[in-house]
Structure formats: C-alpha cells, structure tokens
Design a protein around this motif. Sequence first.
Motif: not given
Length: 194
Positions: A27, A57, A165
Amino acid sequence: MMPDKPALRKILREQRHTLTDKEVLERSLAAQRHVLEAAEWLAASSVGLYAAVNQETDTALLLEEAWATGKEVYLPCIAPASPGEMRLLPCLGGQALVKNRFGIPEPIPETCPAAPEGEWIPGIIIVPGLAFDREGHRLGTGGGYYDRLFARKSMQDTVRIGLAYAFQIVESLPADEWDAPMHAIATEEGLTWL
C-alpha cells in the motif's frame, strides 16, 4: 455520531496495526507512486518527508527518488530548546539519523548545515496522519507539531500532501481554527487534490 479526537485516534491506530508488513509495503509503494507522478512533485527542487514509524505509510521510495533526482530532502526534527516545536533539517542520502524521544528517526542537528534564511522551507511536504477528511483536515497523533509548523508564515506557499492508507480517509473530522488543511491526499488508490 463522530467520535471525539482521542477515541478516533485509538480506533485508527488499532486499525493501522492490523496491517501485515506485506500490506504496509504494498500500500505504501502504491501511494508513493501516485505522489511521484504529480507535477508538483516533479517540479519541486526541495521536499519535506518523514521517517515512517508504527505502521505509518512508508516514504522510503520517495526518499530514494528525491535523492536520485537531486532534490533537497528535509526531515522533521523536534527542537529541544522549544518544547512542542519542530523544524525541518536537511537529510542527505545515507546520513545517520537518531531516534528522538518519540522513537522517530530524525537528522542530528549538529551535523546539518545552517539554513540560508534561518530555516529550511520545502516546496512540497509529505505529511503523515492517523486520518484525513475530504476537506483536507488532518488528525495527527495529538502533539500539534505539524500544526505549529504549518502556522509559520514561511510555510504558507509549501504544498501539503497527506500520505495515508485508503481506510484512513473519513467523511469529516473535527477541525480547529488553527488546522492547516492538506492540498492533496495520496493513498494506494490514488492522489486527490482538494
């Protein structure tokens, strides 16, 4: 009914910690690739990034690409002399980082050159968060460091992109008058300008 900020932070932290290492990697790479394709990223000669911790992230691809293309890279550093404040310091590829009191890697201030205008200001900054809403409001960890950074007059022209995300994008967040909204949000599903 929207939970209050502390309750929302708890929910989203728990949800983020359910991600496997493989999911974080996949991701994160997808979200970063969307940023790398943006005209604003391509045009920027300097970028503000962060070192990801606690399943945030990741920004490793952005760091590598920035260094490979000759961009100046700045990372946040907590200012020990000014509690609650952070500044951006240059980070060269391979430069040693040290963990601050929150366990976040940051440049060692003594190894960084002095800023030409008193502080380092990037053309674009990539920002972590626990949640972002469709108006660009950000829910951080609660320390207010980014809020105070973005409140500086010198940061007004810096393009702010939240990196998250897809499940961290919510319909709306409680916002305070001092919150500086993001200009865009990047997730594994795409980059949305607000």
